[in-house]
Scaffold this motif. Structure first.
Motif, PDB file in Angstrom:
ATOM      1  N   LYS A  96       0.834  -1.207   0.000  1.00 50.51           N
ATOM      2  CA  LYS A  96       0.000   0.000   0.000  1.00 50.51           C
ATOM      3  C   LYS A  96       0.867   1.255   0.000  1.00 50.51           C
ATOM      4  CE  LYS A  96      -3.640  -2.191   2.800  1.00 50.51           C
ATOM      5  NZ  LYS A  96      -4.296  -2.158   4.137  1.00 50.51           N
ATOM      6  N   PHE A  97       1.918   1.234   0.825  1.00 50.08           N
ATOM      7  CA  PHE A  97       2.812   2.387   0.943  1.00 50.08           C
ATOM      8  C   PHE A  97       3.496   2.695  -0.389  1.00 50.08           C
ATOM      9  CE2 PHE A  97       7.181   3.911   1.514  1.00 50.08           C
ATOM     10  CZ  PHE A  97       6.955   5.094   2.207  1.00 50.08           C
ATOM     11  N   TYR A  98       4.048   1.653  -1.034  1.00 48.65           N
ATOM     12  CA  TYR A  98       4.782   1.874  -2.282  1.00 48.65           C
ATOM     13  C   TYR A  98       3.857   2.246  -3.435  1.00 48.65           C
ATOM     14  CZ  TYR A  98       9.121   0.178  -0.190  1.00 48.65           C
ATOM     15  OH  TYR A  98      10.243   0.036   0.591  1.00 48.65           O
ATOM     16  N   ALA A 101       3.285   5.813  -2.864  1.00 56.73           N
ATOM     17  CA  ALA A 101       4.512   6.579  -3.068  1.00 56.73           C
ATOM     18  C   ALA A 101       4.843   6.744  -4.547  1.00 56.73           C
ATOM     19  CB  ALA A 101       5.671   5.906  -2.337  1.00 56.73           C
ATOM     20  N   PHE A 102       4.592   5.686  -5.338  1.00 61.24           N
ATOM     21  CA  PHE A 102       4.907   5.728  -6.760  1.00 61.24           C
ATOM     22  C   PHE A 102       3.706   6.134  -7.610  1.00 61.24           C
ATOM     23  CE2 PHE A 102       8.211   2.760  -5.199  1.00 61.24           C
ATOM     24  CZ  PHE A 102       9.341   3.452  -5.636  1.00 61.24           C
ATOM     25  N   GLY A 103       2.563   6.378  -6.966  1.00 60.83           N
ATOM     26  CA  GLY A 103       1.386   6.843  -7.687  1.00 60.83           C
ATOM     27  C   GLY A 103       0.806   5.832  -8.658  1.00 60.83           C
ATOM     28  N   VAL A 104       0.776   4.547  -8.255  1.00 59.32           N
ATOM     29  CA  VAL A 104       0.216   3.508  -9.119  1.00 59.32           C
ATOM     30  C   VAL A 104      -0.922   2.807  -8.378  1.00 59.32           C
ATOM     31  CG1 VAL A 104       2.354   3.163 -10.391  1.00 59.32           C
ATOM     32  CG2 VAL A 104       1.921   1.819  -8.324  1.00 59.32           C
ATOM     33  N   ASP A 105      -1.838   2.224  -9.138  1.00 59.85           N
ATOM     34  CA  ASP A 105      -2.995   1.561  -8.544  1.00 59.85           C
ATOM     35  C   ASP A 105      -2.785   0.077  -8.317  1.00 59.85           C
ATOM     36  OD1 ASP A 105      -4.476   3.947  -8.538  1.00 59.85           O
ATOM     37  OD2 ASP A 105      -5.118   3.616 -10.613  1.00 59.85           O
ATOM     38  N   LYS A 106      -1.959  -0.547  -9.160  1.00 59.63           N
ATOM     39  CA  LYS A 106      -1.772  -1.987  -9.098  1.00 59.63           C
ATOM     40  C   LYS A 106      -0.301  -2.351  -8.892  1.00 59.63           C
ATOM     41  CE  LYS A 106      -5.757  -3.197 -11.988  1.00 59.63           C
ATOM     42  NZ  LYS A 106      -6.211  -3.959 -13.175  1.00 59.63           N
ATOM     43  N   MET A 107      -0.097  -3.544  -8.355  1.00 57.54           N
ATOM     44  CA  MET A 107       1.257  -4.050  -8.159  1.00 57.54           C
ATOM     45  C   MET A 107       1.863  -4.472  -9.495  1.00 57.54           C
ATOM     46  SD  MET A 107       2.004  -3.866  -4.907  1.00 57.54           S
ATOM     47  CE  MET A 107       3.375  -5.011  -4.681  1.00 57.54           C
TER      48      MET A 107
END
Length: 297
Positions: A96-98, A101-107
């Protein structure tokens, strides 16, 4: 690790704890065999030396009894709940944090590797004292000095100091960072390659496959650090004496120089047999628990 509905930390922690205890009950004897092989310097000597997984397993049972394969299990049992709970809960929370932080919705796979590595570092701080006690109890020579996990911990603190309980922290950090990065990174890739499951049974089999491959990959990557961690933690600290095995990467160099590259993979077969399928068991049980928790929300 999953794009499904996220649950509060307490549910992730509980699911990880249940998964960890399930895995340790099934796979622990392989961990005892792995540790014995790793602690043997060189090829060993005499009739008590070990020559591979089957030979080690046979000699432990023959010379010390079957129950010895579960010697020290209370420490891992106590450890597995917070350890695996921390692994999965930290992986989800760091994900959730990353993503934020990177402004993305999916892994993505790189994000899964980064998240897994960070979760591994978090997990390492929880497990070091338990790992230290487990290693001391599993060793053929030092194991007889202790009546059990509590006695072992008390004697370590009394004879070596409170900080001795965190001997091997740096090596443990590297071990868990590398294993979790490989485990969660590979699980993400394998799940992406597999077809969508049509039934719960298919999903369980796919999770078992993904987790087993992930566990195998993590084990291949981190075994040299596991070997030196075992030796660092089995070294009794003496004031004024610099231990032979002290820091992780120099210790890797020492083992490589004195015993050869193959020694960095001592205990690999029982380790991969445990953590390959064990990684599958972890993922299946964790996923099943999380699905159950979602169903009662």
């Amino acid at each position: 690790m999953s794009e499904q509905k996220s649950l509060p930390f307490v549910y992730q922690f509980a699911a990880g704890a249940i998964a960890g205890v399930s895995e340790i009950l099934v796979m622990y004897p392989l961990d005892v065999v792995k540790t014995r092989v790793q602690l043997q310097v060189g090829k060993g000597s005499g009739g008590e030396s070990y020559n591979g997984m089957i030979d080690t397993f046979t000699k432990i049972v023959k010379n010390e009894g079957f129950s010895r394969l579960y010697r020290g299990i209370s420490a891992p049992i106590l450890m597995e709940a917070p350890k695996r709970a921390t692994k999965f809960a930290a992986n989800d929370e760091w994900g959730k944090f990353y993503r934020k932080a990177f402004g993305v919705d999916k892994m993505s796979q790189p994000l899964s590797i980064l998240t897994g590595a960070t979760a591994g570092a978090t997990e390492a701080f929880v497990v070091v004292p338990f790992e230290l006690v487990k290693i001391r109890l599993q060793d053929r020579e030092s194991g007889s000095l202790y009546k059990g996990p509590l006695d072992c911990a008390i004697k370590i603190v009394k004879n070596e100091g409170v900080l001795a309980m965190y001997n091997g922290l740096e090596a443990t950090l590297w071990r868990h960072i590398l294993w979790n990065a490989g485990y969660f990174g590979v699980i993400f890739k394998v799940r992406a390659m597999l077809p969508k499951a049509d039934t719960p049974t298919q999903q369980t089999l796919m999770d078992l496959l993904a987790g087993s491959i992930g566990g195998t990959a993590g084990t291949i990557i981190n075994t040299p650090l596991d070997v030196v961690k075992s030796r660092i933690q089995n070294t009794v600290r003496v004031e004024g004496v610099t231990p032979k095995y002290n820091w992780a990467w120099p210790a890797v160099g020492t083992v490589f120089k004195e015993e050869g590259f193959g020694s960095l993979y001592k205990g690999f077969i029982p380790k991969v047999l445990r953590l390959g399928p064990g990684g599958g068991i972890l993922l299946v049980v964790f996923t099943a628990c999380m699905d159950f928790f979602r169903s009662i929300q």
